[in-house]
Design a protein around this motif. Structure first.
Motif, PDB file in Angstrom:
ATOM      1  N   GLY A 232       0.814  -1.217   0.000  1.00 11.95           N
ATOM      2  CA  GLY A 232       0.000   0.000   0.000  1.00 11.95           C
ATOM      3  C   GLY A 232       0.843   1.259   0.000  1.00 11.95           C
ATOM      4  O   GLY A 232       0.551   2.222  -0.718  1.00 11.95           O
ATOM      5  N   ALA A 233       1.904   1.266   0.811  1.00  9.03           N
ATOM      6  CA  ALA A 233       2.780   2.443   0.856  1.00  9.03           C
ATOM      7  C   ALA A 233       3.469   2.666  -0.483  1.00  9.03           C
ATOM      8  O   ALA A 233       3.604   3.809  -0.950  1.00  9.03           O
ATOM      9  N   ALA A 234       3.918   1.571  -1.115  1.00  5.81           N
ATOM     10  CA  ALA A 234       4.569   1.692  -2.423  1.00  5.81           C
ATOM     11  C   ALA A 234       3.603   2.198  -3.475  1.00  5.81           C
ATOM     12  O   ALA A 234       3.967   3.019  -4.336  1.00  5.81           O
ATOM     13  N   ALA A 235       2.350   1.722  -3.429  1.00  5.73           N
ATOM     14  CA  ALA A 235       1.342   2.178  -4.397  1.00  5.73           C
ATOM     15  C   ALA A 235       1.026   3.653  -4.211  1.00  5.73           C
ATOM     16  O   ALA A 235       0.915   4.405  -5.193  1.00  5.73           O
ATOM     17  N   ALA A 236       0.887   4.079  -2.957  1.00  6.61           N
ATOM     18  CA  ALA A 236       0.593   5.493  -2.686  1.00  6.61           C
ATOM     19  C   ALA A 236       1.737   6.379  -3.150  1.00  6.61           C
ATOM     20  O   ALA A 236       1.520   7.463  -3.723  1.00  6.61           O
ATOM     21  N   LEU A 237       2.961   5.930  -2.923  1.00  7.84           N
ATOM     22  CA  LEU A 237       4.128   6.700  -3.354  1.00  7.84           C
ATOM     23  C   LEU A 237       4.211   6.758  -4.871  1.00  7.84           C
ATOM     24  O   LEU A 237       4.526   7.813  -5.450  1.00  7.84           O
ATOM     25  N   ALA A 238       3.911   5.648  -5.533  1.00  9.31           N
ATOM     26  CA  ALA A 238       3.931   5.628  -6.995  1.00  9.31           C
ATOM     27  C   ALA A 238       2.894   6.583  -7.569  1.00  9.31           C
ATOM     28  O   ALA A 238       3.162   7.273  -8.566  1.00  9.31           O
ATOM     29  N   GLN A 239       1.712   6.617  -6.970  1.00  7.33           N
ATOM     30  CA  GLN A 239       0.678   7.531  -7.443  1.00  7.33           C
ATOM     31  C   GLN A 239       1.120   8.976  -7.274  1.00  7.33           C
ATOM     32  O   GLN A 239       0.949   9.813  -8.169  1.00  7.33           O
ATOM     33  N   GLU A 240       1.729   9.273  -6.137  1.00  5.26           N
ATOM     34  CA  GLU A 240       2.189  10.631  -5.846  1.00  5.26           C
ATOM     35  C   GLU A 240       3.318  11.066  -6.769  1.00  5.26           C
ATOM     36  O   GLU A 240       3.396  12.217  -7.187  1.00  5.26           O
ATOM     37  N   ARG A 241       4.192  10.135  -7.130  1.00  2.02           N
ATOM     38  CA  ARG A 241       5.396  10.459  -7.885  1.00  2.02           C
ATOM     39  C   ARG A 241       5.321  10.077  -9.357  1.00  2.02           C
ATOM     40  O   ARG A 241       6.337  10.144 -10.061  1.00  2.02           O
ATOM     41  N   MET A 242       4.163   9.680  -9.855  1.00  2.00           N
ATOM     42  CA  MET A 242       4.096   9.115 -11.196  1.00  2.00           C
ATOM     43  C   MET A 242       4.677  10.059 -12.256  1.00  2.00           C
ATOM     44  O   MET A 242       5.472   9.641 -13.104  1.00  2.00           O
ATOM     45  N   GLY A 243       4.312  11.314 -12.217  1.00  2.01           N
ATOM     46  CA  GLY A 243       4.841  12.275 -13.183  1.00  2.01           C
ATOM     47  C   GLY A 243       6.330  12.486 -13.018  1.00  2.01           C
ATOM     48  O   GLY A 243       7.090  12.512 -13.999  1.00  2.01           O
ATOM     49  N   GLU A 244       6.769  12.631 -11.778  1.00  4.24           N
ATOM     50  CA  GLU A 244       8.192  12.835 -11.494  1.00  4.24           C
ATOM     51  C   GLU A 244       9.015  11.619 -11.912  1.00  4.24           C
ATOM     52  O   GLU A 244      10.092  11.753 -12.518  1.00  4.24           O
ATOM     53  N   ASP A 245       8.530  10.447 -11.587  1.00  2.22           N
ATOM     54  CA  ASP A 245       9.245   9.227 -11.966  1.00  2.22           C
ATOM     55  C   ASP A 245       9.338   9.079 -13.484  1.00  2.22           C
ATOM     56  O   ASP A 245      10.381   8.696 -14.019  1.00  2.22           O
ATOM     57  N   ALA A 246       8.240   9.384 -14.172  1.00  2.00           N
ATOM     58  CA  ALA A 246       8.227   9.260 -15.633  1.00  2.00           C
ATOM     59  C   ALA A 246       9.223  10.222 -16.273  1.00  2.00           C
ATOM     60  O   ALA A 246       9.924   9.865 -17.239  1.00  2.00           O
ATOM     61  N   ALA A 247       9.302  11.446 -15.747  1.00  2.00           N
ATOM     62  CA  ALA A 247      10.244  12.429 -16.290  1.00  2.00           C
ATOM     63  C   ALA A 247      11.689  11.980 -16.069  1.00  2.00           C
ATOM     64  O   ALA A 247      12.560  12.133 -16.939  1.00  2.00           O
ATOM     65  N   HIS A 248      11.942  11.407 -14.889  1.00  2.00           N
ATOM     66  CA  HIS A 248      13.285  10.913 -14.581  1.00  2.00           C
ATOM     67  C   HIS A 248      13.663   9.760 -15.518  1.00  2.00           C
ATOM     68  O   HIS A 248      14.780   9.718 -16.056  1.00  2.00           O
ATOM     69  N   VAL A 249      12.736   8.838 -15.720  1.00  2.00           N
ATOM     70  CA  VAL A 249      12.985   7.706 -16.617  1.00  2.00           C
ATOM     71  C   VAL A 249      13.247   8.185 -18.039  1.00  2.00           C
ATOM     72  O   VAL A 249      14.128   7.662 -18.727  1.00  2.00           O
ATOM     73  N   GLU A 250      12.508   9.187 -18.475  1.00  2.00           N
ATOM     74  CA  GLU A 250      12.704   9.717 -19.827  1.00  2.00           C
ATOM     75  C   GLU A 250      14.109  10.295 -19.990  1.00  2.00           C
ATOM     76  O   GLU A 250      14.758  10.097 -21.033  1.00  2.00           O
ATOM     77  N   ALA A 251      14.603  10.991 -18.970  1.00  2.00           N
ATOM     78  CA  ALA A 251      15.958  11.547 -19.034  1.00  2.00           C
ATOM     79  C   ALA A 251      16.999  10.424 -19.090  1.00  2.00           C
ATOM     80  O   ALA A 251      17.976  10.510 -19.849  1.00  2.00           O
ATOM     81  N   LEU A 252      16.771   9.374 -18.302  1.00  2.00           N
ATOM     82  CA  LEU A 252      17.687   8.225 -18.324  1.00  2.00           C
ATOM     83  C   LEU A 252      17.660   7.534 -19.685  1.00  2.00           C
ATOM     84  O   LEU A 252      18.707   7.138 -20.220  1.00  2.00           O
ATOM     85  N   TRP A 253      16.453   7.370 -20.230  1.00  2.00           N
ATOM     86  CA  TRP A 253      16.291   6.725 -21.544  1.00  2.00           C
ATOM     87  C   TRP A 253      17.041   7.499 -22.626  1.00  2.00           C
ATOM     88  O   TRP A 253      17.776   6.915 -23.436  1.00  2.00           O
ATOM     89  N   ASN A 254      16.853   8.806 -22.657  1.00  2.00           N
ATOM     90  CA  ASN A 254      17.487   9.626 -23.693  1.00  2.00           C
ATOM     91  C   ASN A 254      19.013   9.525 -23.618  1.00  2.00           C
ATOM     92  O   ASN A 254      19.692   9.414 -24.643  1.00  2.00           O
ATOM     93  N   ARG A 255      19.542   9.525 -22.413  1.00  2.00           N
ATOM     94  CA  ARG A 255      20.988   9.414 -22.263  1.00  2.00           C
ATOM     95  C   ARG A 255      21.467   8.006 -22.641  1.00  2.00           C
ATOM     96  O   ARG A 255      22.499   7.843 -23.326  1.00  2.00           O
ATOM     97  N   ALA A 256      20.727   6.997 -22.227  1.00  2.00           N
ATOM     98  CA  ALA A 256      21.103   5.625 -22.559  1.00  2.00           C
ATOM     99  C   ALA A 256      21.083   5.391 -24.062  1.00  2.00           C
ATOM    100  O   ALA A 256      21.959   4.705 -24.610  1.00  2.00           O
ATOM    101  N   ARG A 257      20.114   5.963 -24.745  1.00  2.00           N
ATOM    102  CA  ARG A 257      20.041   5.805 -26.207  1.00  2.00           C
ATOM    103  C   ARG A 257      21.260   6.431 -26.876  1.00  2.00           C
ATOM    104  O   ARG A 257      21.778   5.901 -27.869  1.00  2.00           O
ATOM    105  N   GLU A 258      21.738   7.549 -26.335  1.00  2.00           N
ATOM    106  CA  GLU A 258      22.955   8.162 -26.873  1.00  2.00           C
ATOM    107  C   GLU A 258      24.168   7.269 -26.627  1.00  2.00           C
ATOM    108  O   GLU A 258      25.007   7.076 -27.518  1.00  2.00           O
TER     109      GLU A 258
END
Length: 358
Positions: A232-258
C-alpha cells in the motif's frame, strides 16, 4: 554495484519498509496479530490491510474489487482458472510464462501473433469458442505497450473476458480497459511475496485455493499485514510520484540511447515504456559480457527464464533468430537510478563488447 534490472525487481522504497516494520512487531509489540482473528490485535491488523487495499485500488480503474495474492503469478492463475472451464484462452505470443504456461496447461491456449515491433494487433482472428483474452499492457522483456483498450473492446464483442498482466505498467502509466488485472508489489518498489488481482464488478470467479475462505472466499490463506502495508505504501508513493518518476525515466532513456547508439533496439521506440532498453549486438556472447561486467546488474531476458539456456520466446516472437535473441541484453532503470550510473554502466558494457567483438 550498479543495478539495471528493474524489470526483474525494483529496490524497496524506504517508505514501504517503514510501513512494513509496524506490522512485523511494532513499537509496543502488538503488530504481529493475525488479521483474521476477532480480538483487538487481529482487528488492528485487519484495519491496516483495508487501509492498504484502498491505496492499492487507487491505481486501478473504478468499479472493481482487489483480491490480495502472493504475487502476480497466483493472481494470473486465479483469473485464468477461476473465470471458467472449456473454451479457448487467446494469449499474445509475448506473454509472461505465468500466462502462457497456465493457458497451455489447461489445453486451451490460442496464440496471438505480434509484429516485429512487438505489438499485438486486434486485426487477427479469434476462436469462436474464446472465453478469455490475455494481452499484457507492458511487455517485461522489451517494454512494448499493447493496445489494451482495443483488446478489451474486441473481447467484449465476442462475449469473452479480458485479463491484463499489468505487472510492468502498474504505478507507472494509467491502466485502462480490462475485466481482470494482475499486479505484483515488488515491481513498483514494494516487497516481494504479495500481489493483487483486480476484478471488475460483475465478474464472477471460482476459488482455486481452498482452505479458510479469506479474500471474499476467492483466495484462502492468512494475509500478511506487513507485506500488504508495504504494498500500500509503495502504491501510494507511486501515485504521488508518477509524473516525477516518468520524467526521470525519460531523461535516463534519452541518455542511454545516446550511449548505446551503436546497438540495435529490439521492438518499437514509440509505444514503449522507456524504463526498458532491450538492445543487441550481432555476434555478442551475452554470458561472457555479463561475466566481464559483473558489477553491473543487467539481464539477458526474463528473470524467470534466465537459467533455461533457451533464446527468449519474446524476441523469437518478434522475428529475431536464435543468434540475434542470444546476443540481446535488457537494461532496466527507474526511480533510484542516476545518470552517473547509466554512464558508468554504458562505459563498462561498451568496452567489454568492443573487446569481445574486436
Amino acid at each position: 554495484m550498479i543495478y539495471l534490472d528493474y524489470q526483474a525487481t525494483t529496490p524497496l522504497a524506504p517508505e514501504a519498509r517503514d510501513a512494513m516494520l509496524r506490522w512485523l512487531d511494532g513499537p509496543d509489540g502488538t503488530g504481529f496479530g493475525n488479521p483474521h482473528s476477532p480480538h483487538r490485535m487481529g482487528r488492528m491488523a485487519a484495519a491496516a490491510i483495508e487501509v492498504a487495499r484502498d491505496k492499492v485500488a487507487a491505481l486501478f480503474p473504478p468499479g472493481g474489487e482487489i483480491i490480495f495474492t502472493s504475487g502476480a503469478t497466483e493472481a494470473i492463475n486465479l483469473a485464468i482458472r477461476g473465470s471458467g472451464i472449456g473454451g479457448s484462452v487467446s494469449v499474445s505470443a509475448i506473454e509472461h510464462a505465468a500466462v502462457l504456461d497456465t493457458a497451455q496447461a489447461l489445453g486451451a491456449a490460442h496464440i496471438l501473433n505480434v509484429s516485429k515491433e512487438g505489438q499485438c494487433s486486434t486485426a487477427q482472428d479469434l476462436p469462436n469458442d474464446v472465453r478469455l483474452v490475455c494481452v499484457m499492457q507492458v511487455n517485461n522483456e522489451i517494454g512494448t505497450i499493447q493496445p489494451t483498450v482495443e483488446w478489451h473492446r474486441r473481447a467484449k464483442e465476442l462475449g469473452a473476458l479480458y485479463l491484463v498482466d499489468a505487472v510492468q505498467a502498474y504505478g507507472k502509466i494509467e491502466i485502462t480497459g480490462a475485466d481482470m488485472i494482475a499486479v505484483s508489489a515488488h515491481k513498483l518498489h514494494g516487497p516481494k511475496g504479495v500481489g493483487a488481482l483486480w476484478v471488475r464488478d460483475g465478474v464472477s470467479l471460482t476459488e482455486q485455493q481452498t482452505g479458510g475462505g479469506q479474500e471474499a472466499g476467492l483466495r484462502s490463506g492468512t494475509l500478511s499485514p506487513a507485506l500488504i502495508a508495504g504494498f500500500g505504501a509503495a502504491a501510494a508513493l507511486a501515485q504521488e510520484r508518477m509524473g516525477e518518476d516518468a520524467a526521470h525515466v525519460e531523461a535516463l532513456w534519452n541518455r542511454a540511447r545516446e550511449l548505446f547508439a551503436d546497438w540495435t533496439l529490439n521492438g518499437t521506440v514509440e509505444a514503449r515504456w522507456h524504463g526498458n532498453l532491450n538492445i543487441r549486438r550481432d555476434g555478442l556472447d551475452v554470458a561472457r559480457l555479463m561475466s566481464d561486467c559483473r558489477d553491473v546488474m543487467f539481464s539477458a531476458g526474463s528473470a524467470c527464464a534466465s537459467g533455461s539456456g533457451r533464446p527468449s520466446h519474446v524476441l523469437k516472437a518478434i522475428g529475431l533468430s536464435d543468434r540475434e535473441a542470444k546476443s540481446s541484453i535488457r537494461l532496466g532503470f527507474g526511480r533510484y537510478t542516476t545518470l552517473d550510473e547509466i554512464e558508468c554502466a554504458a562505459q563498462a558494457i561498451n568496452a567489454a563488447a568492443k573487446e569481445q567483438l574486436a
